[in-house]
Scaffold this motif. Structure first.
Motif, short mmCIF file in Angstrom:
data_model
loop_
_atom_site.label_atom_id
_atom_site.label_comp_id
_atom_site.label_asym_id
_atom_site.label_seq_id
_atom_site.Cartn_x
_atom_site.Cartn_y
_atom_site.Cartn_z
N TYR A 405 46.96 107.86 178.41
CA TYR A 405 46.30 108.40 177.45
C TYR A 405 45.67 107.82 175.95
O TYR A 405 44.82 107.89 175.51
CB TYR A 405 45.27 109.69 177.37
CG TYR A 405 45.16 109.91 179.04
CD1 TYR A 405 43.62 109.88 179.60
CD2 TYR A 405 45.95 111.04 179.90
CE1 TYR A 405 43.66 110.15 180.63
CE2 TYR A 405 45.45 111.86 181.26
CZ TYR A 405 43.63 111.07 181.71
OH TYR A 405 43.89 111.18 182.82
N LYS A 408 44.76 104.39 176.34
CA LYS A 408 43.16 103.93 176.75
C LYS A 408 42.37 104.82 174.88
O LYS A 408 41.64 104.64 175.36
CB LYS A 408 43.03 105.46 177.41
CG LYS A 408 43.38 105.14 177.95
CD LYS A 408 42.52 103.40 179.14
CE LYS A 408 42.95 103.19 181.03
NZ LYS A 408 42.48 102.14 181.50
N LEU A 409 42.96 105.96 174.28
CA LEU A 409 42.49 106.23 172.84
C LEU A 409 42.75 104.79 172.07
O LEU A 409 41.46 104.99 171.99
CB LEU A 409 43.19 107.57 173.00
CG LEU A 409 42.52 107.84 171.55
CD1 LEU A 409 41.20 108.62 171.80
CD2 LEU A 409 43.81 109.37 171.14
N ASP A 410 43.70 103.94 172.20
CA ASP A 410 43.93 103.50 170.94
C ASP A 410 42.40 102.53 171.93
O ASP A 410 41.66 101.76 170.69
CB ASP A 410 45.60 102.51 171.31
CG ASP A 410 46.08 104.00 170.27
OD1 ASP A 410 45.59 104.79 169.70
OD2 ASP A 410 46.98 103.39 170.40
N ARG A 413 38.92 103.63 170.42
CA ARG A 413 39.16 103.51 168.85
C ARG A 413 38.99 102.05 168.58
O ARG A 413 37.80 101.74 167.89
CB ARG A 413 40.42 103.80 168.18
CG ARG A 413 40.51 105.78 168.61
CD ARG A 413 41.70 106.24 168.08
NE ARG A 413 42.02 107.88 167.94
CZ ARG A 413 42.34 108.00 167.94
NH1 ARG A 413 44.24 108.24 167.80
NH2 ARG A 413 42.77 109.56 167.39
#
Length: 427
Positions: A405, A408-410, A413
């Motif tokens: 996750y 995925k967040l990177d 962004r």
């Protein structure tokens, strides 16, 4: 040695060699209870939980010392802190043969744990000797000092058989003292621009990166790859004795097939992280370990299948050499993982390697402290020896979910920043 000399190509590698040798000696002392602990366990009649606490005591101090050492090294110089740590550890080794009670062994073990703090001190030194393009390789070579655990597995049983266990800490203390003196006279401190910049930072500025969640996420990864490695280094000898009936000498030698490859390939893991991406290497490491732990976790099982005319009996048990092969592969993967994580740390925090690296190292070492105790508790409560691998499987699963996750967040962004940039260009 002058600063100019220390910047020459041969000198930085020479310094790295001395520092790695000294770290290996400290790591050998740090994991000494993995071997001595079995004799102490027999002499004092300790339970599995008490044994786990005994072997974990030095690791607790080492975990705390790593964070403190990283900060002190940034302000007072890694060379001085490393030397002082060596003297304290040598004194603890010379004191160990005089311990008689469980409490005394714990107290000496806690002081002995300062040896584990030399990793953060050494990382601070190494990061100043090498340019960014060689950080993964250099720190991987230094981290290969983990081979000190293999030295203990190889040498300590031979000394015990020849001279008794009390001779082991005396010999270790003498060797460590000699290496500390050589380190002091044949090493120097890096003096590049980034180190001078860090020396002017306040304590608050030094500690600021620790407020970021990313640092603690890296620490959790290191909790598994290093904490798990250290815990198994301490636990495997007695596991082989209890599960497969090996004697102490044979169990220690077989454990070498886990500890030695994990240490040696760390340098290679640093090179791979430099050239193929640290995050990619780390993700691959987790998958390899997950597969190995799946099989290692399965306890010996006898199944009865009720057939039409007769019962069928099925015995499921991992034989010794399959077990050794699985731990060998997992050790290799952990060696790559340890190196890749420190390459990631340098990528994000090149000017705070001592503090951030020390914090991550402390979390990893805390794994080496907490996991043996949890191994002992699980074994006492369930009566299943392979429960230690079940615990590691759960820790690894948590690391993989968190990393998935985070990636995925990177990516989200990055796409968001790219969209904002495109909108700005359109305007």
């Amino acid at each position: 040695m002058t600063t100019a000399q220390s910047q020459n190509w041969p000198h930085k590698w020479y310094s790295l060699g001395i520092c790695t040798t000294a770290f290996a000696a400290h790591f050998a002392a740090w994991t000494l209870f993995a071997i001595l602990g079995m004799q102490i366990k027999t002499d004092l009649g300790l339970s599995e939980t008490a044994f786990g606490l005994l072997v974990a005591a030095p690791i607790l101090t080492g975990a705390l010392a790593r964070l403190i050492s990283g900060v002190l090294a940034e302000h007072f110089g890694g060379r001085l802190i490393f030397f002082v740590q060596s003297l304290i550890v040598a004194l603890a080794l010379f004191t160990l043969p005089y311990a008689r009670t469980f409490g005394q062994f714990l107290c000496v073990g806690l002081v002995l744990g300062i040896a584990g703090g030399t990793f953060a001190t050494g990382i601070s030194l190494v990061s100043g000797w090498f340019p960014a393009s060689q950080q993964g390789t250099a720190m991987g070579i230094f981290g290969a000092g983990n081979a000190g655990a293999a030295i203990t597995n190889l040498v300590a049983p031979l000394i015990i058989l020849s001279y008794g266990w009390q001779a082991v800490p005396n010999i270790y203390g003498s060797v460590l003292l000699a290496i500390a003196i050589l380190f002091w006279f044949f090493s120097w401190s890096p003096s590049d621009r980034s180190q001078r910049t860090r020396s002017r930072q306040s304590w608050t500025e030094e500690m600021r990166p620790l407020r970021e969640l990313r640092v603690w996420r890296f620490g959790l990864y290191y909790y598994f790859v290093f904490g798990g490695f250290l815990a198994l280094t301490l636990w495997l000898p007695q596991y082989y004795v209890g599960e497969y009936g090996l004697d102490l000498k044979t169990a220690s030698f077989v454990t070498l097939l886990f500890t030695l490859p994990a240490a040696i390939v760390r340098a290679l893991g640093g090179w791979f992280a430099d050239n193929f991406g640290a995050r990619r290497i780390n993700w691959s490491v987790f998958w390899v370990c997950l597969v190995c732990l799946f099989f290692l976790s399965y306890p010996p099982t006898t199944m009865t299948i009720h057939g039409i005319e007769r019962n069928l009996f099925l015995n499921i048990h991992i034989n010794l050499w399959v077990f050794v092969l699985l731990t060998f592969v997992m050790g290799l993967a952990m060696g790559f993982g340890k190196a890749s994580i420190y390459r990631i740390i340098y990528d994000y925090y090149p000017d705070n390697v001592g503090v951030v690296g020390g914090a991550v190292a402390a979390i990893g070492a805390f794994g080496g402290f907490s996991l043996p105790i949890l191994f002992g508790l699980a074994a006492d409560l369930t009566g299943i020896r392979s429960s230690c691998f079940m615990l590691l499987y759960g820790v690894l699963a948590g690391c993989m979910v968190l990393m998935f996750y985070a990636i995925k967040l990177d990516q989200f962004r990055h796409r968001l920043d790219q969209a904002k940039a495109d909108d700005f260009l359109t305007l």
